[in-house]
Design a protein around this motif. Structure first.
Motif, PDB file in Angstrom:
ATOM      1  N   HIS A 138       0.840  -1.191   0.000  1.00  0.00           N
ATOM      2  CA  HIS A 138       0.000   0.000   0.000  1.00  0.00           C
ATOM      3  C   HIS A 138       0.878   1.245   0.000  1.00  0.00           C
ATOM      4  N   GLY A 139       0.426   2.286  -0.684  1.00  0.00           N
ATOM      5  CA  GLY A 139       1.196   3.522  -0.757  1.00  0.00           C
ATOM      6  C   GLY A 139       2.148   3.506  -1.940  1.00  0.00           C
ATOM      7  N   PHE A 140       3.032   4.518  -2.020  1.00  0.00           N
ATOM      8  CA  PHE A 140       4.011   4.570  -3.102  1.00  0.00           C
ATOM      9  C   PHE A 140       5.203   3.666  -2.775  1.00  0.00           C
ATOM     10  N   TYR A 141       5.750   3.044  -3.808  1.00  0.00           N
ATOM     11  CA  TYR A 141       6.875   2.141  -3.621  1.00  0.00           C
ATOM     12  C   TYR A 141       8.188   2.905  -3.494  1.00  0.00           C
ATOM     13  N   LYS A 142       9.049   2.399  -2.626  1.00  0.00           N
ATOM     14  CA  LYS A 142      10.420   2.901  -2.518  1.00  0.00           C
ATOM     15  C   LYS A 142      11.314   1.841  -3.153  1.00  0.00           C
ATOM     16  N   GLY A 143      11.695   2.083  -4.383  1.00  0.00           N
ATOM     17  CA  GLY A 143      12.434   1.066  -5.121  1.00  0.00           C
ATOM     18  C   GLY A 143      11.484   0.193  -5.924  1.00  0.00           C
ATOM     19  N   GLU A 144      12.038  -0.815  -6.556  1.00  0.00           N
ATOM     20  CA  GLU A 144      11.268  -1.713  -7.424  1.00  0.00           C
ATOM     21  C   GLU A 144      10.531  -2.770  -6.593  1.00  0.00           C
ATOM     22  N   ILE A 168      -6.769   0.891  -6.527  1.00  0.00           N
ATOM     23  CA  ILE A 168      -6.013   2.126  -6.691  1.00  0.00           C
ATOM     24  C   ILE A 168      -6.555   3.140  -5.684  1.00  0.00           C
ATOM     25  N   SER A 169      -5.689   3.554  -4.760  1.00  0.00           N
ATOM     26  CA  SER A 169      -6.111   4.536  -3.753  1.00  0.00           C
ATOM     27  C   SER A 169      -5.124   5.694  -3.651  1.00  0.00           C
ATOM     28  N   THR A 170      -3.855   5.385  -3.386  1.00  0.00           N
ATOM     29  CA  THR A 170      -2.863   6.441  -3.176  1.00  0.00           C
ATOM     30  C   THR A 170      -2.746   7.363  -4.379  1.00  0.00           C
ATOM     31  N   ASN A 171      -2.749   6.796  -5.569  1.00  0.00           N
ATOM     32  CA  ASN A 171      -2.640   7.580  -6.797  1.00  0.00           C
ATOM     33  C   ASN A 171      -3.778   8.600  -6.892  1.00  0.00           C
ATOM     34  N   LEU A 172      -4.983   8.157  -6.543  1.00  0.00           N
ATOM     35  CA  LEU A 172      -6.147   9.049  -6.565  1.00  0.00           C
ATOM     36  C   LEU A 172      -5.971  10.210  -5.584  1.00  0.00           C
ATOM     37  N   LEU A 176      -7.513   9.873 -14.798  1.00  0.00           N
ATOM     38  CA  LEU A 176      -6.801   8.827 -14.068  1.00  0.00           C
ATOM     39  C   LEU A 176      -7.592   7.529 -14.085  1.00  0.00           C
ATOM     40  N   PHE A 177      -8.874   7.611 -13.776  1.00  0.00           N
ATOM     41  CA  PHE A 177      -9.719   6.413 -13.720  1.00  0.00           C
ATOM     42  C   PHE A 177      -9.795   5.731 -15.078  1.00  0.00           C
ATOM     43  N   GLY A 178     -10.008   6.513 -16.116  1.00  0.00           N
ATOM     44  CA  GLY A 178     -10.116   5.938 -17.452  1.00  0.00           C
ATOM     45  C   GLY A 178      -8.849   5.219 -17.874  1.00  0.00           C
ATOM     46  N   GLY A 179      -7.710   5.792 -17.519  1.00  0.00           N
ATOM     47  CA  GLY A 179      -6.440   5.167 -17.872  1.00  0.00           C
ATOM     48  C   GLY A 179      -6.266   3.800 -17.223  1.00  0.00           C
ATOM     49  N   PHE A 180      -6.624   3.698 -15.954  1.00  0.00           N
ATOM     50  CA  PHE A 180      -6.487   2.415 -15.269  1.00  0.00           C
ATOM     51  C   PHE A 180      -7.526   1.399 -15.752  1.00  0.00           C
ATOM     52  N   ILE A 181      -8.739   1.837 -15.973  1.00  0.00           N
ATOM     53  CA  ILE A 181      -9.780   0.914 -16.461  1.00  0.00           C
ATOM     54  C   ILE A 181      -9.337   0.271 -17.775  1.00  0.00           C
TER      55      ILE A 181
END
Length: 292
Positions: free
Chosen positions: A180-186, A231-235, A270-275
């Motif tokens: 959950h959240g943004f990744y730090k690294g790969e 998808i939560s953090t991105n929103l 954003l939503f359309g891109g992920f869908i």
């Protein structure tokens, strides 16, 4: 159309090799943008709510938003409760109109997790709604719940089989290396584990921690049975950043509706891109032909 149950929708997604995008709504505007994006792509969508969002707005307000936009829509829309530990809130959501509920007892030992999840299974059956449950500890921060990397526990496929066989879930959330959240690294997503769990359970997998994953990672996970991607953090970032950017570009504009519209458009994109990325485009008609 009326809100739909998540169980047949995710089964259709898994059987047909795509995933339904699930977004954690913030307010009425983001709710409206989710469904509008799905309509433009003729795709199903899942509107999710966190416990703290419900506590802020109330059950009645959130249900009214989602029903308002879904009732006038021709695409399937699910109202889902994301990560919840409170059985009273879970039952209140099922009673008030949510069509899917999630119990997150993943911090408990296996037997206790299963016992609590069975109690939620009874609630889901009582109200005729879908159900998601979680096994394994997904690292990161979600709705003020913190799981450090050293405390995360990847889900064992055999445990997953026993768990899912006992619960007949609409969606199975498990720990496979996402966060959950943004990744730090790969991120180190365990695709073999995803495949093994799906073969063992034949239950649509909910892939949590979707923000920041690559297109290739999404494609591999979906091909192996992930039928719901969260998808939560991105929103949250787009919601806030679009407001900040508008006021930076037009510092003298104090017309609230123009600012709100800028947020709406940014979130809708954003939503359309992920869908589309998850393969949801043009999937609504086939689902409705079977379940309409």
């Amino acid at each position: 159309m009326p809100l739909v149950n998540m169980k047949p929708l995710l089964r259709h997604a898994m059987d047909n090799g795509y995933a339904v995008a699930a977004f954690n709504l913030v307010d009425y505007g983001t709710t409206k943008a989710m469904v509008a994006a799905a309509e433009e792509l003729n795709a199903p969508v899942i509107c999710q709510t966190s416990a703290k969002t419900i506590q802020y707005w109330s059950h009645r307000e959130i249900v009214s938003w989602v029903r308002t936009v879904a009732d006038d829509s021709a695409v399937p829309v699910v109202l889902h409760l994301d990560h919840c530990k409170d059985l009273a809130m879970i039952e209140a959501c099922a009673r008030e109109g949510w069509t899917s509920i999630m119990i997150d007892a993943s911090s408990m030992p296996f037997d206790e997790n299963l016992e609590v999840s069975k109690r939620v299974r009874d609630i889901a059956e009582k109200y005729g709604v879908g159900m998601e449950a979680e096994l394994g500890q997904i690292m990161g921060v979600e709705d003020d719940m913190h799981v450090a990397e050293e405390d995360s526990v990847l889900t064992d496929p055999e445990d997953a089989r026993v768990f899912c066989d006992a619960l007949d879930l609409s969606a199975f959330a498990c720990a496979v290396g996402t966060a959950h959240g943004f990744y730090k690294g790969e991120p180190k997503v365990d695709f073999d584990r995803i495949e093994a769990i799906n073969k063992a359970t034949r239950t649509p997998m909910a892939l949590h921690g979707g923000t920041g994953l690559s297109d290739d990672t999404f494609a591999k996970a979906i091909a192996r049975g992930s039928a719901k991607v969260n998808i939560s953090t991105n929103l949250k970032h787009v919601f806030v950043d679009s407001f900040v950017q508008y006021t930076k570009d037009k510092p003298g504009d104090y017309e609230p509706l123009r600012v709100i519209d800028a947020q709406y458009k940014a979130c809708k994109d954003l939503f359309g891109g992920f869908i589309e990325k998850f393969g949801g485009k043009d999937r609504a008609p086939a689902f409705m032909a079977q379940h309409g």
